[in-house]
Design an enzyme around this catalytic site. Structure first.
Site, mmCIF file in Angstrom:
data_model
loop_
_atom_site.group_PDB
_atom_site.id
_atom_site.type_symbol
_atom_site.label_atom_id
_atom_site.label_comp_id
_atom_site.label_asym_id
_atom_site.label_seq_id
_atom_site.Cartn_x
_atom_site.Cartn_y
_atom_site.Cartn_z
ATOM 1 N N SER A 7 54.447 20.289 52.981
ATOM 2 C CA SER A 7 55.051 19.441 51.951
ATOM 3 C C SER A 7 53.957 18.920 51.035
ATOM 4 O O SER A 7 53.033 18.226 51.474
ATOM 5 C CB SER A 7 55.780 18.273 52.604
ATOM 6 O OG SER A 7 55.951 17.250 51.641
ATOM 7 N N HIS A 32 57.071 23.351 50.279
ATOM 8 C CA HIS A 32 58.113 22.306 50.199
ATOM 9 C C HIS A 32 57.740 21.312 49.100
ATOM 10 O O HIS A 32 56.652 20.725 49.112
ATOM 11 C CB HIS A 32 58.193 21.621 51.565
ATOM 12 C CG HIS A 32 59.306 20.652 51.719
ATOM 13 N ND1 HIS A 32 60.589 21.024 52.074
ATOM 14 C CD2 HIS A 32 59.340 19.291 51.577
ATOM 15 C CE1 HIS A 32 61.356 19.940 52.158
ATOM 16 N NE2 HIS A 32 60.632 18.878 51.843
ATOM 17 N N ASP A 34 58.892 17.933 47.161
ATOM 18 C CA ASP A 34 59.746 16.753 47.324
ATOM 19 C C ASP A 34 59.986 16.045 46.000
ATOM 20 O O ASP A 34 59.066 15.474 45.423
ATOM 21 C CB ASP A 34 59.082 15.763 48.291
ATOM 22 C CG ASP A 34 59.209 16.217 49.733
ATOM 23 O OD1 ASP A 34 60.342 16.421 50.190
ATOM 24 O OD2 ASP A 34 58.159 16.379 50.393
ATOM 25 N N MET A 36 61.704 13.029 43.987
ATOM 26 C CA MET A 36 62.257 11.682 44.198
ATOM 27 C C MET A 36 62.451 11.002 42.846
ATOM 28 O O MET A 36 61.584 11.104 41.972
ATOM 29 C CB MET A 36 61.312 10.847 45.043
ATOM 30 C CG MET A 36 60.950 11.500 46.373
ATOM 31 S SD MET A 36 59.967 10.410 47.400
ATOM 32 C CE MET A 36 59.558 11.525 48.749
ATOM 33 N N HIS A 65 63.286 19.988 47.466
ATOM 34 C CA HIS A 65 64.067 19.023 48.255
ATOM 35 C C HIS A 65 64.416 17.882 47.303
ATOM 36 O O HIS A 65 63.565 17.056 46.981
ATOM 37 C CB HIS A 65 63.217 18.566 49.450
ATOM 38 C CG HIS A 65 63.829 17.472 50.251
ATOM 39 N ND1 HIS A 65 63.129 16.762 51.211
ATOM 40 C CD2 HIS A 65 65.089 16.948 50.260
ATOM 41 C CE1 HIS A 65 63.929 15.856 51.756
ATOM 42 N NE2 HIS A 65 65.109 15.942 51.190
ATOM 43 N N MET A 67 65.687 14.621 46.367
ATOM 44 C CA MET A 67 66.070 13.270 46.803
ATOM 45 C C MET A 67 66.394 12.478 45.548
ATOM 46 O O MET A 67 65.685 11.561 45.146
ATOM 47 C CB MET A 67 64.919 12.635 47.600
ATOM 48 C CG MET A 67 64.768 13.250 48.990
ATOM 49 S SD MET A 67 63.152 12.907 49.710
ATOM 50 C CE MET A 67 62.221 14.283 49.042
ATOM 51 N N MET A 136 66.710 15.569 58.373
ATOM 52 C CA MET A 136 65.591 14.645 58.158
ATOM 53 C C MET A 136 65.265 13.944 59.474
ATOM 54 O O MET A 136 66.150 13.389 60.128
ATOM 55 C CB MET A 136 65.941 13.598 57.095
ATOM 56 C CG MET A 136 66.096 14.129 55.676
ATOM 57 S SD MET A 136 64.653 15.013 55.048
ATOM 58 C CE MET A 136 63.390 13.741 55.079
ATOM 59 N N ASP A 174 62.192 17.811 58.816
ATOM 60 C CA ASP A 174 61.281 17.251 57.814
ATOM 61 C C ASP A 174 61.014 15.779 58.117
ATOM 62 O O ASP A 174 61.928 14.971 58.110
ATOM 63 C CB ASP A 174 61.939 17.406 56.428
ATOM 64 C CG ASP A 174 61.071 16.902 55.286
ATOM 65 O OD1 ASP A 174 59.894 16.573 55.509
ATOM 66 O OD2 ASP A 174 61.589 16.854 54.149
#
Ligand code: DX5
Ligand code: ZN
Length: 213
Positions: A7, A32, A34, A36, A65, A67, A136, A174
């Site tokens: 990640s 990965h 992330d 946000m 991913h 979020m 998660m 994760d």
């Protein structure tokens, strides 16, 4: 054989391209990414422009991913920037089935993501169409948190259901993964392992990745 997904959240942001090259060279299986938005989680990271700038540093598949509260608005930007897998949270107020079908029609893999407090049954109706289930093992938002052991039965249940219904999706974990917690996750049925701080804070990426297999 499990797949390892470093990640980037814990990578050195001042040289993301080099970090991606290094984990690729060290034997990672996918990258990965992330995303946000400061709403869905109390933190901000990077968007599609960053993804398209770093995409060329590795031939590996990238997974975004998301979020974010409105994945239906932005997923295509990530797809067009080079994400191969799009992960959306079950906690978002959207028509998940419709969005997953759209993602797949667009030629990308779809992943449904579930947070620790959310009952696992919520994702059952989607198991026939997803390519991946991401469970998660921390509350999303930050790297370097502790693995939540209470989540393990959820991984087992998903694995059981997958086998019973003879489905094909991958099971990914994760959050809080290191060379100890990974054993529990693998035993419970995970076959894709995301690890951020454990890999990027280690001195030797290759050894860190190998120790998770
Ligand atoms: C957390 C992110 C994770 C994070 C994991 O919200 O989804 O991907 O990078 O970090 P570690 O492996 O350090 O717990
Ligand atoms: Zn993540």
């Amino acid at each position: 054989m499990v797949k390892i997904a470093p990640s980037l959240l814990s990578a050195d942001f001042s040289c993301l391209g080099k970090e991606i090259e290094d984990v690729t060279e060290a034997g990672a299986d996918l990258i990965h990414f992330d995303v946000m938005d400061g709403h869905f989680v109390p933190n901000l990271t990077f968007g599609p422009m960053v993804l398209s700038a770093i995409r060329k540093y590795s031939p590996l598949p990238f997974e975004a991913h998301l979020m974010i509260t409105e994945p239906e608005k932005y997923w295509k930007n990530f797809a067009d920037s080079g994400a191969d897998i799009i992960g959306i949270h079950i906690e978002c107020e959207i028509n998940h089935r419709e969005l997953i079908e759209e993602i797949k029609k667009y030629g990308k893999n779809a992943c449904i993501v579930i947070n620790p407090p959310t009952p696992v049954e919520k994702i059952y109706p989607l198991l026939d169409i997803v390519d991946e289930v991401l469970i998660m093992t921390v509350n999303p938002g930050f790297g370097g948190q502790k693995f939540i052991f209470d989540v393990v039965p959820k991984i087992e249940k998903i694995k059981e259901t997958k086998e019973k219904k003879q489905l094909e999706f991958d099971i990914e974990v994760d959050g809080g993964i290191n060379n100890q917690t990974v054993k529990i996750a693998r035993e419970a049925g995970a076959n894709i392992i995301v690890a951020g701080s454990y890999i990027f804070k280690s001195k030797n990426y290759r050894e860190a990745i190998e120790s998770l297999r």
